[in-house]
Design a protein around this motif. Structure first.
Motif: not given
Length: 408
Positions: A30-49
């Motif tokens: 995806v050509q993104r940073s680890r912080a970017w991935l961590s942010k959206w993984q956390k958002r997905f865990e909290q709010q779903g898609t």
């Protein structure tokens, strides 16, 4: 990249993560940073898609968006205050009143002002900046009172004078309504003040003739100056023709006019005198000056130790009054020729200090005049010069009962 493409990239990354693909490989795809991935993984865990969508950056609380109930309370309180015969009607007074009903939900001053402005109940007023000068309250140590007067005209023409004295620490005040501003009036007002609020160690005031003794005779010691010296009070005469230097009591004058005088009609001097105590009572018991937060002047005054002038001491004031051992202070702006005026007499300072303020102290029992200068609030005071100050009469000793400060 538009929002839709960014959303697809987030979904792909989360899908790979759910499948157990290692972080390193996902980031390469995806050509993104680890912080970017961590942010959206956390958002997905909290709010779903739904959490993968970009959230609005609009603030959660929009300024100006208030509940209808809050707006009604602000407007009603303002209109009720306007109808009262004494008191204030601004945002601070409204907020103080609303706190009794709303508690922690009380709106801020900014909110109240915004509501009032939107409904054209108040208008924005620009505040003029005060000129800098060495404030007495930052120079001396002790109880400091400020004295001033203001006047208004009755409907049939006569003047009404309102004398105010303000304790600059507690904001407690006294008031005298008078038909003139003679020495006798000033004396009566101050004696009432010193019996009520106590005798201060310092009293700051302007250069009115009733205070200083007049503008003609050099080295004149007027009756009011002598009275203060006799009681151990050190007078602080503020710069000439600069009323803003006595800003605190000037504000009290304005408060009296705004909250009392302008809200009534007086047909006679007697009616003003009879109504005057309502202002003082309101000010002392209900008004909360900004510098005291939510404390009233009466509450603050009760916590201060003070020495009141007794009836016996008042009865034994000498007549005539002598010049008593003590100090008189003068804050003066140096003229273009490098001089200052003290008790109708010119004293040379320095042309280099033209436009600057100097602090001049007359020590009566030492027959000495001292001129001090402070470059800024961050600098120490510097003694510029000491001059002999001869007096044509004997200087009396300060009585022990009035020795508030040790004199040099």
């Amino acid at each position: 990249m538009d929002d839709q493409q960014e959303l697809q990239r987030r979904r792909r990354a989360i899908r790979l993560r759910v499948q157990g693909v290692p972080h390193k490989i996902i980031l390469e795809k995806v050509q993104r940073s680890r912080a970017w991935l961590s942010k959206w993984q956390k958002r997905f865990e909290q709010q779903g898609t739904l959490g993968l969508h970009t959230h609005s950056r609009r603030p959660h609380h929009t300024p100006g968006a208030y509940s209808a109930r809050i707006v009604r309370l602000i407007v009603r309180t303002r209109r009720r205050f306007v109808k009262q015969k004494v008191g204030l009607r601004g945002a601070r007074a409204i907020r103080r009143e609303l706190r009794k009903v709303l508690g922690k939900q009380t709106p801020s001053l900014t909110t109240i002002n915004r509501v009032l402005q939107k409904r054209h109940l108040i208008f924005k007023v620009s505040e003029a900046a005060l000129a800098y000068f060495p404030r007495p309250v930052t120079v001396i140590d002790g109880i400091l009172h400020a004295l001033d007067w203001t006047c208004r005209y009755l409907e049939d023409g006569p003047k009404v004078y309102a004398f105010h004295t303000l304790n600059l620490r507690t904001c407690a005040c006294t008031q005298t309504i008078a038909a003139d501003k003679s020495y006798e009036t000033v004396q009566a007002h101050c004696l009432h003040t010193w019996k009520t609020l106590g005798i201060p160690q310092f009293l700051q005031l302007d250069n009115d003739a009733a205070f200083c003794g007049g503008y003609k005779t050099p080295r004149i010691f007027g009756q009011f100056v002598r009275l203060c010296l006799y009681l151990g009070i050190e007078l602080i005469f503020l710069p000439i023709a600069e009323p803003e230097c006595n800003g605190e009591v000037e504000e009290l004058n304005g408060l009296w006019a705004h909250a009392f005088w302008e809200r009534r009609r007086f047909a006679s001097f007697g009616r003003v005198c009879r109504a005057s105590p309502t202002f003082v009572h309101w000010y002392m018991t209900d008004y909360a000056p900004p510098v005291l937060a939510e404390t009233t002047p009466q509450q603050a005054q009760r916590r201060e130790r003070h020495y009141r002038l007794s009836v016996t001491q008042l009865r034994h004031l000498p007549d005539p009054l002598p010049i008593t051992a003590g100090r008189i202070h003068f804050l003066r702006k140096v003229k273009p020729d490098g001089t200052i005026m003290v008790l109708n007499e010119t004293w040379k300072v320095s042309k280099r200090l033209a436009g600057k303020y100097v602090w001049t102290t007359l020590v009566t029992h030492c027959r000495r005049l001292e001129i001090w200068y402070q470059h800024s609030a961050q600098h120490n005071w510097r003694l510029l010069k000491t001059c002999a100050y001869d007096l044509s009469e004997t200087v009396a000793h300060l009585k022990p009962e009035f020795a508030h400060l040790k004199t040099d």
